[in-house]
Design an enzyme around this catalytic site. Sequence first.
Site, mmCIF file in Angstrom:
data_model
loop_
_atom_site.group_PDB
_atom_site.id
_atom_site.type_symbol
_atom_site.label_atom_id
_atom_site.label_comp_id
_atom_site.label_asym_id
_atom_site.label_seq_id
_atom_site.Cartn_x
_atom_site.Cartn_y
_atom_site.Cartn_z
ATOM 1 N N HIS A 71 0.658 -1.266 0.227
ATOM 2 C CA HIS A 71 0.138 0.132 0.011
ATOM 3 C C HIS A 71 0.787 1.322 -0.115
ATOM 4 C CE1 HIS A 71 -3.733 -2.070 0.410
ATOM 5 N NE2 HIS A 71 -3.339 -2.554 1.532
ATOM 6 N N ASP A 101 -2.522 -10.228 -2.430
ATOM 7 C CA ASP A 101 -2.980 -10.182 -1.119
ATOM 8 C C ASP A 101 -4.496 -9.678 -1.366
ATOM 9 O OD1 ASP A 101 -2.103 -8.500 1.614
ATOM 10 O OD2 ASP A 101 -3.925 -7.727 0.742
ATOM 11 N N HIS A 157 -6.256 -7.091 -0.583
ATOM 12 C CA HIS A 157 -6.430 -5.780 -0.837
ATOM 13 C C HIS A 157 -5.555 -5.386 -2.025
ATOM 14 C CE1 HIS A 157 -7.379 -6.169 3.360
ATOM 15 N NE2 HIS A 157 -8.570 -5.315 3.337
ATOM 16 N N ASP A 178 -4.613 -12.934 3.446
ATOM 17 C CA ASP A 178 -5.754 -12.353 4.030
ATOM 18 C C ASP A 178 -6.989 -13.026 3.066
ATOM 19 O OD1 ASP A 178 -4.556 -10.696 2.255
ATOM 20 O OD2 ASP A 178 -4.991 -8.873 3.334
#
Length: 343
Positions: free
Chosen positions: A160, A196, A198, A285
């Site tokens: 991120h 991931d 996200h 995740d």
Amino acid sequence: MLTFHSEDTKKRQAKTELHAGELVAPFECPERVDIVIDRVRKVGLGEIRSPDAYGLDPVLAVHDRRYIEFLENACDDWAAAGFKGEPIPSIWPTRRLRDDVIPANIDGRIGYYALAAETSLCLGTFAAAQASKDIALSALDHVMRTGEPAFGLCRPPGHHAAVDQFGGYCFFNNAAIAAQHALNNGMKKVAILDIDFHHGNGTQDIFYERDDVLFLSLHGDPRDEFPYFLGFADETGRGKGEGFNVNYPLPSGTDYATWASTLDDAIQRIAAYQAEILIVSLGVDTFENDPISSFKLKSEDYIDCGRRLKALGIPTTFLLEGGYAVEEIGINTVNVLTGFEGT
């Protein structure tokens, strides 16, 4: 498979995270490292090695210098201003506000460099981020030197972190730093595959106008999931980078059959690109019991994921990103690696 690990990654000991209107203990916690390394040892994955130190030059190759200076000094500046608790952003240069002036006040400066409000800073953050990128670079160098796969047990995660923004628990973009390092050391074509839950908004930001890194991300639809404002399928790159950014937004409740079919498409694109090296932003995740995600992968699915990646036949570096079902993060992470190894 060689694992790179450092206890210094646990120097980040943040106490607060803004989640659902409450200040809670951060989901991204130091215990994640212990659980993964214990699983690496339990299954006998291979040697565990400490990383080399690389300094800040590789970081500055992808991140803004003023941003790095901000991260290094933010906690001291916060304390000097008389603020209590951990630094958390509260205002941003959003629409209708200017974004060309960096505030002198630390309260405004945190907002200038922050992606979101959930990630607090603490005194050990910068040291942990340094250790995390050293792990990524050491793993990458091993792969380039030997052709053998390696696993970087990175913490904090990185995907991120944009050119000049932190958030989503990320400060230095480990995968981007490693990719740029590979290019600086003779590679011509690098692929980053982000699995991931996200979207890897920071990695996309860094390489969006470039054709020497192919970035692909499988993630929750940003209409419903963090980071919300990036990760749509129509984001395909700009200028020289057109066609070198591939997003696969997937709906809440996605099961492994759908996810694996999407992964196969990404793998085919990587093969067509003829990447010389693959960096996997390995977030687990996507697990069905993850507390802040909504996909439905099971622990055994990660073994098959590793097998599919192995079939590419490309030298591969795995770098840990997210995964917050703490009890299972070791099983799920190492399952990918053992699946890749065929063990």
